[in-house]
Design a protein around this motif. Structure first.
Motif, mmCIF file in Angstrom:
data_model
loop_
_atom_site.group_PDB
_atom_site.id
_atom_site.type_symbol
_atom_site.label_atom_id
_atom_site.label_comp_id
_atom_site.label_asym_id
_atom_site.label_seq_id
_atom_site.Cartn_x
_atom_site.Cartn_y
_atom_site.Cartn_z
ATOM 1 N N THR A 83 -78.584 16.416 9.037
ATOM 2 C CA THR A 83 -78.928 15.005 8.867
ATOM 3 C C THR A 83 -80.274 14.680 9.517
ATOM 4 O O THR A 83 -81.113 13.990 8.932
ATOM 5 N N ARG A 84 -80.480 15.189 10.721
ATOM 6 C CA ARG A 84 -81.690 14.850 11.467
ATOM 7 C C ARG A 84 -82.944 15.483 10.871
ATOM 8 O O ARG A 84 -83.997 14.844 10.785
ATOM 9 N N TYR A 85 -82.827 16.744 10.453
ATOM 10 C CA TYR A 85 -84.024 17.491 10.053
ATOM 11 C C TYR A 85 -84.123 17.784 8.553
ATOM 12 O O TYR A 85 -85.128 18.338 8.105
ATOM 13 N N SER A 86 -83.090 17.447 7.794
ATOM 14 C CA SER A 86 -83.065 17.723 6.345
ATOM 15 C C SER A 86 -83.370 19.192 6.067
ATOM 16 O O SER A 86 -84.268 19.530 5.290
ATOM 17 N N ILE A 87 -82.613 20.060 6.713
ATOM 18 C CA ILE A 87 -82.806 21.504 6.580
ATOM 19 C C ILE A 87 -81.554 22.145 5.997
ATOM 20 O O ILE A 87 -80.456 21.611 6.126
ATOM 21 N N PRO A 88 -81.703 23.300 5.339
ATOM 22 C CA PRO A 88 -80.550 23.970 4.736
ATOM 23 C C PRO A 88 -79.694 24.706 5.761
ATOM 24 O O PRO A 88 -80.179 25.113 6.820
ATOM 25 N N PHE A 89 -78.449 24.876 5.410
ATOM 26 C CA PHE A 89 -77.447 25.608 6.199
ATOM 27 C C PHE A 89 -77.101 26.879 5.431
ATOM 28 O O PHE A 89 -76.640 26.813 4.288
ATOM 29 N N LEU A 90 -77.334 28.039 6.047
ATOM 30 C CA LEU A 90 -77.172 29.321 5.374
ATOM 31 C C LEU A 90 -76.122 30.187 6.066
ATOM 32 O O LEU A 90 -76.141 30.344 7.288
ATOM 33 N N VAL A 91 -75.222 30.754 5.266
ATOM 34 C CA VAL A 91 -74.192 31.662 5.769
ATOM 35 C C VAL A 91 -74.035 32.809 4.768
ATOM 36 O O VAL A 91 -74.550 32.747 3.650
ATOM 37 N N HIS A 92 -73.311 33.841 5.167
ATOM 38 C CA HIS A 92 -72.986 34.895 4.212
ATOM 39 C C HIS A 92 -71.832 34.419 3.324
ATOM 40 O O HIS A 92 -70.875 33.805 3.803
ATOM 41 N N GLU A 93 -71.924 34.715 2.056
ATOM 42 C CA GLU A 93 -70.927 34.213 1.099
ATOM 43 C C GLU A 93 -69.510 34.664 1.443
ATOM 44 O O GLU A 93 -68.540 33.935 1.198
ATOM 45 N N LYS A 94 -69.363 35.845 2.027
ATOM 46 C CA LYS A 94 -68.021 36.355 2.337
ATOM 47 C C LYS A 94 -67.352 35.605 3.480
ATOM 48 O O LYS A 94 -66.168 35.807 3.752
ATOM 49 N N ASP A 95 -68.104 34.729 4.149
ATOM 50 C CA ASP A 95 -67.488 33.942 5.216
ATOM 51 C C ASP A 95 -67.013 32.572 4.740
ATOM 52 O O ASP A 95 -66.508 31.785 5.545
ATOM 53 N N LEU A 96 -67.122 32.297 3.455
ATOM 54 C CA LEU A 96 -66.685 30.998 2.941
ATOM 55 C C LEU A 96 -65.209 30.691 3.230
ATOM 56 O O LEU A 96 -64.879 29.553 3.576
ATOM 57 N N PRO A 97 -64.296 31.662 3.106
ATOM 58 C CA PRO A 97 -62.896 31.338 3.434
ATOM 59 C C PRO A 97 -62.717 30.884 4.881
ATOM 60 O O PRO A 97 -61.898 30.006 5.159
ATOM 61 N N VAL A 98 -63.484 31.461 5.786
ATOM 62 C CA VAL A 98 -63.409 31.055 7.193
ATOM 63 C C VAL A 98 -63.949 29.636 7.354
ATOM 64 O O VAL A 98 -63.345 28.795 8.024
ATOM 65 N N LEU A 99 -65.088 29.361 6.728
ATOM 66 C CA LEU A 99 -65.677 28.028 6.795
ATOM 67 C C LEU A 99 -64.726 26.979 6.228
ATOM 68 O O LEU A 99 -64.523 25.917 6.826
#
Length: 212
Positions: A74-90
């Motif tokens: 919200t503050r910096y308008s920057i992207p959030f990047l993760v490895h796709e295989k961690d989506l179930p954890v997220l």
């Protein structure tokens, strides 16, 4: 050249990192700020150093490593990047929050995915992404050879290793990741972990009881 700064946040004593270059561009790694005071502490450092956040990059997405993502997006308008295989954890983070008694219902969603086949570029500096699953299915580590350091998340600690009893964890996979990915790095490499003090590859090869 890339530089690293560490902060410790939330009840889990999670380590959040800033990676920045001489042009004052920076990445925020595993933002764990749980409340406004913790967020203010990180933002004040960024402001004092006149840094320009470019992205949030996560080693993995367990609850304690993502508390502060939305505030920074919200503050910096920057992207959030993760490895796709961690989506179930997220996607399971809201349930984890309830289990541990935290008020955390709005789970951030990634804007793009990290890949071990594609290095990250901050200005003219390059960081290698190592795929290091076991603590979580999509855990990655960020290695910067010129600086002799790696940010390993909750894969390898000083004298210990990451938990494997959480959903998506696997002990054999974790040990394999450490031996084939982290232990292939130069012995002098400093390991910045997701919790606790930094260590070195040489020290963990020699003394870590889980890896003898």
């Amino acid at each position: 050249m890339l530089y690293i700064e560490s902060f410790t946040f939330n009840a889990f004593q999670e380590n959040t990192y800033l990676i920045y270059n001489d042009k004052k561009e920076c990445w925020i790694v595993d933002p764990g700020m749980y409340d406004n005071n913790e967020t203010k502490h990180l933002v004040e450092f960024i402001d004092q150093k006149q840094l320009q956040p470019k992205a949030i990059i996560n080693t993995h997405t367990h609850l304690d490593h993502i508390f502060g993502v939305d505030a920074l997006k919200t503050r910096y308008s920057i992207p959030f990047l993760v490895h796709e295989k961690d989506l179930p954890v997220l996607n399971g983070a809201a349930g984890s929050a309830m289990l541990f008694g935290f008020d955390f219902k709005n789970i951030p969603q990634p804007d793009d995915f990290l890949s071990e086949t594609q290095p990250l570029q901050l200005g003219t500096d390059e960081v290698t992404i190592l795929f290091t699953p076991g603590h979580s299915p999509g855990s990655v580590s960020f290695y910067y050879g010129p600086g002799n350091w790696v940010i390993g998340g909750d894969v390898l600690f000083s004298g210990s290793i990451g938990r494997t009893d959480l959903p998506g964890g696997n002990f054999d996979t974790l040990i394999y990741s450490i031996r084939t990915q982290l232990f292939s790095l130069p012995d002098e490499t400093v390991v910045h972990s997701g919790h606790g003090p930094a260590t070195t590859i040489a020290h963990e090869k020699k003394y870590n009881p889980f890896l003898q």
